[in-house]
Write an enzyme that holds these catalytic residues in place. Structure first.
Site, PDB file in Angstrom:
ATOM      1  N   LYS A  11      93.228  74.269   4.756  1.00 26.10           N
ATOM      2  CA  LYS A  11      93.170  74.052   6.201  1.00 26.10           C
ATOM      3  C   LYS A  11      91.833  73.407   6.594  1.00 26.10           C
ATOM      4  O   LYS A  11      90.901  73.367   5.779  1.00 26.10           O
ATOM      5  CB  LYS A  11      93.374  75.403   6.903  1.00 26.10           C
ATOM      6  CG  LYS A  11      94.762  76.017   6.631  1.00 26.10           C
ATOM      7  CD  LYS A  11      94.933  77.344   7.356  1.00 26.10           C
ATOM      8  CE  LYS A  11      96.323  77.927   7.121  1.00 26.10           C
ATOM      9  NZ  LYS A  11      96.556  79.183   7.868  1.00 26.10           N
ATOM     10  N   TYR A  51     105.021  74.670  11.803  1.00 29.50           N
ATOM     11  CA  TYR A  51     104.976  76.085  12.210  1.00 29.50           C
ATOM     12  C   TYR A  51     106.065  76.421  13.238  1.00 29.50           C
ATOM     13  O   TYR A  51     105.877  77.340  14.041  1.00 29.50           O
ATOM     14  CB  TYR A  51     103.597  76.415  12.786  1.00 29.50           C
ATOM     15  CG  TYR A  51     102.523  76.662  11.737  1.00 29.50           C
ATOM     16  CD1 TYR A  51     102.686  77.632  10.745  1.00 29.50           C
ATOM     17  CD2 TYR A  51     101.329  75.949  11.751  1.00 29.50           C
ATOM     18  CE1 TYR A  51     101.697  77.863   9.794  1.00 29.50           C
ATOM     19  CE2 TYR A  51     100.333  76.180  10.795  1.00 29.50           C
ATOM     20  CZ  TYR A  51     100.530  77.136   9.823  1.00 29.50           C
ATOM     21  OH  TYR A  51      99.558  77.379   8.875  1.00 29.50           O
ATOM     22  N   ASN A 114      91.687  81.175   8.148  1.00 24.94           N
ATOM     23  CA  ASN A 114      91.942  81.776   6.830  1.00 24.94           C
ATOM     24  C   ASN A 114      92.085  80.759   5.694  1.00 24.94           C
ATOM     25  O   ASN A 114      92.711  81.004   4.681  1.00 24.94           O
ATOM     26  CB  ASN A 114      93.125  82.745   6.892  1.00 24.94           C
ATOM     27  CG  ASN A 114      94.419  82.087   7.295  1.00 24.94           C
ATOM     28  OD1 ASN A 114      94.426  80.890   7.590  1.00 24.94           O
ATOM     29  ND2 ASN A 114      95.500  82.831   7.281  1.00 24.94           N
ATOM     30  N   HIS A 117      96.885  77.576   3.273  1.00 22.48           N
ATOM     31  CA  HIS A 117      98.303  77.891   3.535  1.00 22.48           C
ATOM     32  C   HIS A 117      99.084  77.783   2.237  1.00 22.48           C
ATOM     33  O   HIS A 117      98.811  76.914   1.418  1.00 22.48           O
ATOM     34  CB  HIS A 117      98.892  76.889   4.544  1.00 22.48           C
ATOM     35  CG  HIS A 117     100.392  76.860   4.515  1.00 22.48           C
ATOM     36  ND1 HIS A 117     101.157  77.768   5.202  1.00 22.48           N
ATOM     37  CD2 HIS A 117     101.263  76.060   3.845  1.00 22.48           C
ATOM     38  CE1 HIS A 117     102.439  77.527   4.958  1.00 22.48           C
ATOM     39  NE2 HIS A 117     102.524  76.489   4.137  1.00 22.48           N
ATOM     40  N   GLU A 128     108.760  72.229   3.438  1.00 28.30           N
ATOM     41  CA  GLU A 128     107.373  71.830   3.693  1.00 28.30           C
ATOM     42  C   GLU A 128     106.983  70.626   2.835  1.00 28.30           C
ATOM     43  O   GLU A 128     106.316  69.710   3.312  1.00 28.30           O
ATOM     44  CB  GLU A 128     106.439  73.020   3.436  1.00 28.30           C
ATOM     45  CG  GLU A 128     106.611  74.108   4.496  1.00 28.30           C
ATOM     46  CD  GLU A 128     105.865  75.391   4.187  1.00 28.30           C
ATOM     47  OE1 GLU A 128     105.203  75.490   3.130  1.00 28.30           O
ATOM     48  OE2 GLU A 128     105.955  76.322   5.011  1.00 28.30           O
TER      49      GLU A 128
END
Ligand code: RTP
Length: 150
Positions: A11, A51, A114, A117, A128
């Site tokens: 990310k 998402y 975080n 992914h 994805e």
């Protein structure tokens, strides 16, 4: 050897913090094979699509803004149980609950930052990978190491 592919993304916070190398190393060291990689600043539409199952969550808007705030390192990794093992390498979603030794357990503190992914199921991995990569961007190659890893 039965093999599967998973979508792993570093990310924007992970990219900005210089964690591309260490994260790639964890997947290589474990024995997975890199099939595709690119640096990409994703559009709002692309991230809303990625998402879409979280669109009703209160954190959705902030999540899309965070994910679009800079380049993402998008990757496809292949190997036995790549989806489940990939999630284990990442650690729990909330870094405060992530075990030390996992990426989030070693590099993150906040659930909203975080670092990485990973696909949560084989079906979502397929979706994805198709969202983030064109078929011709996926490399089919034989890793000489596989004979020693499996
Ligand atoms: P990811 O899709 O990023 O791998 O994360 P995940 O499957 O482990 O978790 P998921 O529930 O799909 O959540 C996606 C991302 O949304 C952010 N999040 N923020 N309470 C919050 O503020 C909150 N909860 C989740 C995280 O960045 C999470 O990775």
């Amino acid at each position: 050897m039965s093999s599967e592919q998973t979508f792993i993304a570093i990310k924007p916070d992970g990219v900005q913090r210089g964690l591309i190398g260490p994260i790639i190393s964890r997947f290589e060291n474990r024995g997975f094979k890199l099939v595709a990689i690119k640096l990409m600043t994703a559009s709002k539409e692309h991230l809303e699509n990625h998402y879409s199952d979280l669109s009703e969550k209160p954190f959705f808007k902030g999540l899309v803004a965070y994910m679009g705030s800079g380049p993402i390192c998008a990757m496809v990794w292949e190997g036995r149980d790549a989806v489940k093992t990939g999630r284990a390498i990442l650690g729990a979603t909330n870094p405060l609950a992530s075990a030390p030794g996992t990426i989030r357990g070693d590099y993150a503190i906040d659930v909203g930052r975080n670092v990485c992914h990973g696909s949560d199921a084989v079906d979502s991995a397929k979706k994805e990978i198709a969202l983030w990569f064109k078929p011709e961007e996926l490399n089919s190659w034989k890793s000489a190491q596989f004979d020693w890893i499996y």
